[in-house]
Design a protein around this motif. Structure first.
Motif, PDB file in Angstrom:
ATOM      1  N   ASP A 574       0.811  -1.210   0.000  1.00 25.80           N
ATOM      2  CA  ASP A 574       0.000   0.000   0.000  1.00 25.80           C
ATOM      3  C   ASP A 574       0.856   1.277   0.000  1.00 25.80           C
ATOM      4  O   ASP A 574       0.582   2.231   0.724  1.00 25.80           O
ATOM      5  CB  ASP A 574      -0.935  -0.019   1.210  1.00 25.80           C
ATOM      6  N   GLY A 575       1.925   1.249  -0.803  1.00 20.88           N
ATOM      7  CA  GLY A 575       2.770   2.432  -0.913  1.00 20.88           C
ATOM      8  C   GLY A 575       3.729   2.630   0.247  1.00 20.88           C
ATOM      9  O   GLY A 575       4.367   3.687   0.338  1.00 20.88           O
ATOM     10  N   ARG A 576       3.823   1.683   1.126  1.00 23.86           N
ATOM     11  CA  ARG A 576       4.726   1.768   2.275  1.00 23.86           C
ATOM     12  C   ARG A 576       5.662   0.562   2.285  1.00 23.86           C
ATOM     13  O   ARG A 576       5.370  -0.484   1.692  1.00 23.86           O
ATOM     14  CB  ARG A 576       3.934   1.788   3.599  1.00 23.86           C
ATOM     15  N   GLU A 577       6.790   0.716   2.975  1.00 22.65           N
ATOM     16  CA  GLU A 577       7.700  -0.394   3.199  1.00 22.65           C
ATOM     17  C   GLU A 577       7.392  -0.990   4.578  1.00 22.65           C
ATOM     18  O   GLU A 577       7.301  -0.253   5.569  1.00 22.65           O
ATOM     19  CB  GLU A 577       9.153   0.068   3.138  1.00 22.65           C
ATOM     20  N   CYS A 578       7.241  -2.307   4.619  1.00 27.24           N
ATOM     21  CA  CYS A 578       6.872  -2.975   5.859  1.00 27.24           C
ATOM     22  C   CYS A 578       7.975  -3.924   6.325  1.00 27.24           C
ATOM     23  O   CYS A 578       8.641  -4.565   5.501  1.00 27.24           O
ATOM     24  CB  CYS A 578       5.570  -3.769   5.692  1.00 27.24           C
ATOM     25  N   GLN A 590       6.906  -7.620  22.674  1.00 31.31           N
ATOM     26  CA  GLN A 590       6.818  -7.264  21.250  1.00 31.31           C
ATOM     27  C   GLN A 590       6.346  -5.818  21.088  1.00 31.31           C
ATOM     28  O   GLN A 590       6.775  -5.123  20.167  1.00 31.31           O
ATOM     29  CB  GLN A 590       5.868  -8.216  20.526  1.00 31.31           C
ATOM     30  N   GLN A 591       5.481  -5.360  21.988  1.00 34.76           N
ATOM     31  CA  GLN A 591       5.053  -3.960  21.953  1.00 34.76           C
ATOM     32  C   GLN A 591       6.237  -3.041  22.258  1.00 34.76           C
ATOM     33  O   GLN A 591       6.463  -2.034  21.570  1.00 34.76           O
ATOM     34  CB  GLN A 591       3.934  -3.744  22.980  1.00 34.76           C
ATOM     35  N   THR A 592       7.001  -3.388  23.283  1.00 33.59           N
ATOM     36  CA  THR A 592       8.185  -2.596  23.631  1.00 33.59           C
ATOM     37  C   THR A 592       9.197  -2.624  22.494  1.00 33.59           C
ATOM     38  O   THR A 592       9.818  -1.602  22.164  1.00 33.59           O
ATOM     39  CB  THR A 592       8.824  -3.138  24.920  1.00 33.59           C
ATOM     40  N   LEU A 593       9.356  -3.778  21.863  1.00 33.02           N
ATOM     41  CA  LEU A 593      10.278  -3.900  20.736  1.00 33.02           C
ATOM     42  C   LEU A 593       9.857  -2.961  19.606  1.00 33.02           C
ATOM     43  O   LEU A 593      10.708  -2.336  18.950  1.00 33.02           O
ATOM     44  CB  LEU A 593      10.313  -5.351  20.248  1.00 33.02           C
ATOM     45  N   GLY A 594       8.553  -2.841  19.375  1.00 28.65           N
ATOM     46  CA  GLY A 594       8.076  -1.912  18.354  1.00 28.65           C
ATOM     47  C   GLY A 594       8.460  -0.480  18.666  1.00 28.65           C
ATOM     48  O   GLY A 594       8.909   0.281  17.783  1.00 28.65           O
ATOM     49  N   LEU A 595       8.318  -0.075  19.919  1.00 34.70           N
ATOM     50  CA  LEU A 595       8.694   1.280  20.322  1.00 34.70           C
ATOM     51  C   LEU A 595      10.192   1.525  20.132  1.00 34.70           C
ATOM     52  O   LEU A 595      10.608   2.568  19.612  1.00 34.70           O
ATOM     53  CB  LEU A 595       8.321   1.503  21.792  1.00 34.70           C
ATOM     54  N   LEU A 596      11.005   0.554  20.549  1.00 31.60           N
ATOM     55  CA  LEU A 596      12.460   0.729  20.492  1.00 31.60           C
ATOM     56  C   LEU A 596      12.993   0.648  19.059  1.00 31.60           C
ATOM     57  O   LEU A 596      13.885   1.410  18.679  1.00 31.60           O
ATOM     58  CB  LEU A 596      13.140  -0.314  21.381  1.00 31.60           C
ATOM     59  N   LEU A 597      12.459  -0.296  18.265  1.00 35.09           N
ATOM     60  CA  LEU A 597      12.937  -0.422  16.887  1.00 35.09           C
ATOM     61  C   LEU A 597      12.566   0.792  16.040  1.00 35.09           C
ATOM     62  O   LEU A 597      13.361   1.250  15.212  1.00 35.09           O
ATOM     63  CB  LEU A 597      12.375  -1.694  16.256  1.00 35.09           C
ATOM     64  N   TYR A 616       3.481 -12.829  18.983  1.00 35.01           N
ATOM     65  CA  TYR A 616       4.556 -13.485  18.233  1.00 35.01           C
ATOM     66  C   TYR A 616       5.294 -12.587  17.248  1.00 35.01           C
ATOM     67  O   TYR A 616       6.338 -12.963  16.723  1.00 35.01           O
ATOM     68  CB  TYR A 616       4.013 -14.712  17.492  1.00 35.01           C
ATOM     69  N   ALA A 617       4.785 -11.392  16.976  1.00 35.32           N
ATOM     70  CA  ALA A 617       5.448 -10.568  15.960  1.00 35.32           C
ATOM     71  C   ALA A 617       5.169  -9.089  16.170  1.00 35.32           C
ATOM     72  O   ALA A 617       4.193  -8.706  16.829  1.00 35.32           O
ATOM     73  CB  ALA A 617       4.984 -10.985  14.562  1.00 35.32           C
ATOM     74  N   THR A 618       6.055  -8.273  15.590  1.00 38.98           N
ATOM     75  CA  THR A 618       5.873  -6.823  15.538  1.00 38.98           C
ATOM     76  C   THR A 618       5.958  -6.398  14.073  1.00 38.98           C
ATOM     77  O   THR A 618       6.935  -6.708  13.384  1.00 38.98           O
ATOM     78  CB  THR A 618       6.956  -6.092  16.348  1.00 38.98           C
ATOM     79  N   LEU A 619       4.930  -5.717  13.585  1.00 40.83           N
ATOM     80  CA  LEU A 619       4.881  -5.230  12.208  1.00 40.83           C
ATOM     81  C   LEU A 619       5.098  -3.720  12.210  1.00 40.83           C
ATOM     82  O   LEU A 619       4.389  -2.989  12.908  1.00 40.83           O
ATOM     83  CB  LEU A 619       3.531  -5.566  11.574  1.00 40.83           C
ATOM     84  N   ILE A 620       6.086  -3.259  11.443  1.00 42.77           N
ATOM     85  CA  ILE A 620       6.409  -1.832  11.353  1.00 42.77           C
ATOM     86  C   ILE A 620       6.234  -1.384   9.903  1.00 42.77           C
ATOM     87  O   ILE A 620       6.628  -2.102   8.974  1.00 42.77           O
ATOM     88  CB  ILE A 620       7.863  -1.567  11.802  1.00 42.77           C
ATOM     89  N   VAL A 751       0.015   1.663  16.609  1.00 43.61           N
ATOM     90  CA  VAL A 751       0.671   2.808  17.251  1.00 43.61           C
ATOM     91  C   VAL A 751       1.338   3.669  16.183  1.00 43.61           C
ATOM     92  O   VAL A 751       2.270   3.213  15.517  1.00 43.61           O
ATOM     93  CB  VAL A 751       1.730   2.333  18.276  1.00 43.61           C
ATOM     94  N   PRO A 752       0.890   4.926  15.981  1.00 45.20           N
ATOM     95  CA  PRO A 752       1.542   5.788  14.991  1.00 45.20           C
ATOM     96  C   PRO A 752       2.871   6.312  15.524  1.00 45.20           C
ATOM     97  O   PRO A 752       3.068   6.451  16.731  1.00 45.20           O
ATOM     98  CB  PRO A 752       0.536   6.929  14.805  1.00 45.20           C
ATOM     99  N   VAL A 753       3.807   6.579  14.636  1.00 47.37           N
ATOM    100  CA  VAL A 753       5.103   7.153  14.997  1.00 47.37           C
ATOM    101  C   VAL A 753       5.188   8.540  14.386  1.00 47.37           C
ATOM    102  O   VAL A 753       5.109   8.690  13.154  1.00 47.37           O
ATOM    103  CB  VAL A 753       6.271   6.268  14.502  1.00 47.37           C
ATOM    104  N   LYS A 754       5.332   9.557  15.222  1.00 44.87           N
ATOM    105  CA  LYS A 754       5.468  10.930  14.748  1.00 44.87           C
ATOM    106  C   LYS A 754       6.956  11.245  14.594  1.00 44.87           C
ATOM    107  O   LYS A 754       7.716  11.158  15.548  1.00 44.87           O
ATOM    108  CB  LYS A 754       4.850  11.908  15.752  1.00 44.87           C
TER     109      LYS A 754
END
Length: 780
Positions: A574-578, A590-597, A616-620, A751-754
């Motif tokens: 959808d026009g983004r890199e995942c 995994q939630q904390t890993l998302g914040l740190l990564l 089991y996973a974190t999707l960015i 969780v959006p990243v600003k």
């Protein structure tokens, strides 16, 4: 092997229905049979008030039938003030209580007289207490009783213990040994996955697809317990089950946010055999004896094998009858998790996370409790505390830091009189600075931290009937006319009066869902390892065809995660890199890993825009994909990022408030009034910000960091994962969304990243508009 009645400590592990509770009481009944003992002889401690009441009922039967001169009473938060006062003056032979009530009893000046004749303590469901601060508080209380009654004997009872030696060490009074008795486990349970006409959905946790199949099982059995992992899921499922219940089968709901009288009515109806099914949560996990339950259904993956075995044991509560249980996965990945849990349960392979040293906020509370009972010698109290299993390795410097905190509030707070609670007398003994503070300390004893909840009642002109509690934050989002679920019924919000949510009945409208916090479990490390091993099988005959085909497609398109390696997928969508990181570290980690990564990606110019996490996973997703992910997982950089993120984060403030309340710095109950969650949060936030600025090494700040790291943040599992995989990180670049990653796009809680990605998108859009208008190059 036979337990010695005079053994200093005994851990009895026996299956549900094996009679272990009665075995724990037999020496007591024998010693009390001649009627010569006066006062308290045996203390029974359980994690649930309902369990204490159930044991009292079951124990009374043989005592009355034999005609033994034995008084049996219970003492919990539901016991009247008059009866509590009488029990202290004239204690029964057997007292059934909870950790909180026992801690309160040890705080009184007359505790030595009340416990003078105590011979035995029976701790039921000790595995449940061992997993929480309630167990740490209980063991400190038992250490106090051991000082008052040196010959005190301890008995621990459990059906599900993954590490008997660790539980025995917890139970024993150090350095005394603890005997371990293992009973015949009895027949293996009859457990399977529920077959449904419809396949599970790709995401979600409601399992609405299984309602027809569950209802059919309810029809075929006498009484069915339908377990859920959260209270909100239980409410939703009960509502949907009731809507499909065309035959009007009697079905109840039971969870910790319901009004006590409503829970007791459900329990009484179960005992009488009047209910065909009960939708419930962990409030019915433990050993209440309801023999007519012949089926347990677990909705959603159990996340923990030990919890699954405990819940299975609620069915056929008899030693020689196999328990019957069915698992219902809420989504497609949970099919794999449920099969792994079933295989582990059949193999008697229980899981559990090792406990660390006893938490220091509980230690601080115990020092204040000791001061309420009278002046104490610091050396003697330290020796007493190190007799408790969780604190056997407590260093004197740690104890002294806790004592100083209780006395002065610590460096940054010692100028304030309100936190100077202890003083040292000329003879060296410590005592309360103001004896009147004992009442306020007693009012705040306990380690259970309530979520910020408000009572819910029917509108006053309808009788003011209590229904239960809802989250304060959820109540704040309601407007008059909004509807929500509580106790399985749809109600209409009318308004807030004196911190009480007033509602009226509402029929036929689709409700909002009350946001009960309850307990959100993370998949255990042992169960995650079993799932990873299962994924590496050549094929999966034990899995339903739809799930096996899904995994096979993932293997063809990309890879399947495996133990000892970290799989990272990269693909456009959808026009983004995942980027999808399959860490299998549990939801919190995994939630904390998302914040740190995402923070690390922002620092390295990869422009992340948001993430979502599951067990089991974190999707960015963002604007750029990493070509080498290994620098992102540098543990020192992640730890530095965590420190920066935690410093001003709500997670730390929430953890600080809980620890500060337990340690006695913040009072939730003052003079018969209870602070609202917002009031408590406001005062704790001011304290946190003050200590962060002026005394960041304050004892409570160190406690808060330790608690956050192993609790809400669960950074320890991230460290364990990175240490386990080392440099074995596999980056797989594919051309589109993979089968295993696809369900993550359907998850709630994104969780959006600003950051720089927004600025870059805005700049690109500006350039595009200028070019479209022919303005590029004008005025250059």
């Amino acid at each position: 092997m036979v337990a010695r009645a005079d053994a200093p400590a005994t851990l009895l592990i026996a299956p549900t229905g094996g009679g272990k509770t009665m075995a724990g009481f037999l020496p007591t009944l024998a010693e009390l049979a001649d009627g010569r003992h006066t006062g308290l002889h045996t203390l029974y401690v359980s994690p649930l008030k309902a369990l204490a009441a159930d044991i009292k009922r079951n124990l009374r039967t043989p005592v009355d039938e034999i005609g033994l001169p034995i008084r049996i009473e219970d003492r919990t938060g539901d016991t009247s003030a008059t009866q509590k006062k009488r029990q202290r003056a004239d204690p029964p032979h057997i007292l059934l209580t909870t950790p909180e009530s026992l801690a309160l009893l040890t705080s009184y000046e007359d505790a030595p007289r009340m416990f003078a004749g105590l011979q035995r303590v029976v701790v039921d469901e000790i595995h449940a207490l061992a997993e929480s601060k309630r167990g740490d508080q209980l063991m400190l209380a038992l250490a106090r009783l051991q000082s008052l009654c040196p010959g005190l004997r301890r008995v621990g009872l459990s059906a599900t213990v993954e590490d008997p030696a660790a539980i025995a060490q917890l139970l024993a009074h150090h350095p005394d040994p603890c005997e371990i008795l293992m009973a015949d486990p009895g027949p293996d349970p009859n457990i399977a996955m529920l077959e449904t006409a419809e396949a599970p959905p790709w995401s979600g946790g409601g399992a609405a697809y299984a309602i027809p199949a569950v209802l059919e099982q309810v029809r075929q059995h006498k009484t069915t317990l339908i377990f859920h992992n959260t209270r909100a899921q239980a409410e939703i499922f009960f509502h949907n089950l009731w809507l499909a219940n065309d035959e009007g089968l009697p079905i109840g709901i039971h969870h910790g946010s319901l009004d006590r009288q409503r829970r007791e009515r459900v329990e009484a109806a179960m005992v009488r055999g009047e209910l065909r099914a009960i939708v419930c949560t962990g409030s019915l996990d433990l050993g209440i004896d309801w023999g007519d339950v012949d089926l347990v259904i677990q909705i959603g993956a159990p996340k923990n094998v030990k919890r699954l075995v405990q819940r299975i044991g609620r069915a056929n509560h008899r030693y020689n009858a196999p328990s019957k249980a069915l698992l219902v996965p809420a989504n497609r990945f949970e099919v794999v998790e449920c099969v792994a849990a079933l295989e582990a349960a059949r193999a008697h392979d229980l899981d559990g996370e090792p406990r660390g040293p006893g938490p220091r906020d509980v230690l601080c509370q115990h020092i204040l409790i000791a001061a309420c009972a009278g002046p104490f010698d610091a050396d003697a109290l330290y020796a007493e505390m190190t007799g408790a299993g969780p604190y056997a390795d407590l260093e004197r410097v740690e104890f002294d830091a806790c004592l100083d905190f209780c006395a002065t509030g610590g460096y940054a707070l010692r100028a304030y009189d309100r936190w100077q609670r202890l003083q040292q007398r000329p003879d060296g003994l410590w005592q309360l600075r103001d004896p009147r503070s004992a009442q306020r300390i007693r009012m705040n004893i306990g380690t259970i931290q309530d979520t910020d909840t408000l009572k819910v009642r029917m509108r006053r002109n309808r009788g003011g009937k209590p229904l239960g509690e809802i989250e304060e934050g959820f109540a704040a989002s309601l407007s008059p006319g909004d509807t929500f679920l509580i106790g399985g019924q749809v109600v209409r919000y009318e308004g807030l009066r004196e911190m009480v949510v007033e509602v009226s009945r509402e029929r036929g409208r689709k409700p909002k869902i009350a946001t009960f916090m309850g307990t959100k479990f993370a998949t255990s490390t042992q169960l995650s390892a079993r799932i990873l091993d299962m994924l590496q099988q050549k094929d999966w005959p034990q899995l339903p065809r739809h799930t096996a085909d899904w995994l096979a497609l993932q293997r063809r398109m990309s890879r399947l995660p495996q133990r000892g390696r970290l799989l990272i997928e990269s693909f456009p969508h959808d026009g983004r890199e995942c980027v999808c990181v399959y860490g299998f570290a549990g939801r919190n980690a995994q939630q904390t890993l998302g914040l740190l990564l995402t923070k690390r990606m922002e620092e390295t110019g990869l422009h992340p825009m948001g993430f979502v996490a599951t067990d089991y996973a974190t999707l960015i997703w963002g604007l750029d994909a990493p070509t080498d992910p290994r620098p992102l997982f540098d543990i020192d950089a992640l730890r530095d990022g965590l420190d920066t993120w935690l410093a001003g984060n709500a997670v730390m403030k929430r953890t600080f408030r809980a620890s500060a309340t337990i340690a006695g710095l913040i009072e939730r109950n003052t003079g018969g009034q209870r602070k609202s969650g917002r009031q408590a949060t406001f005062s704790s936030d001011i304290l946190y910000d003050t200590l962060l600025k002026y005394d960041p090494d304050h004892l409570l700040m160190r406690i808060t960091r330790a608690e956050a790291m192993r609790g809400l943040v669960d950074f320890g599992r991230i460290e364990e994962m990175i240490a386990r995989v080392g440099a074995r990180i596999d980056l797989v670049r594919v051309g589109r969304v993979t089968p295993l990653a696809a369900p993550l796009f359907l998850e709630v809680g994104k969780v959006p990243v600003k950051g720089a990605a927004e600025e870059r998108l805005l700049a690109e859009e500006s350039d595009r508009l200028l070019a479209e208008a022919g303005l590029v190059g004008i005025g250059a």
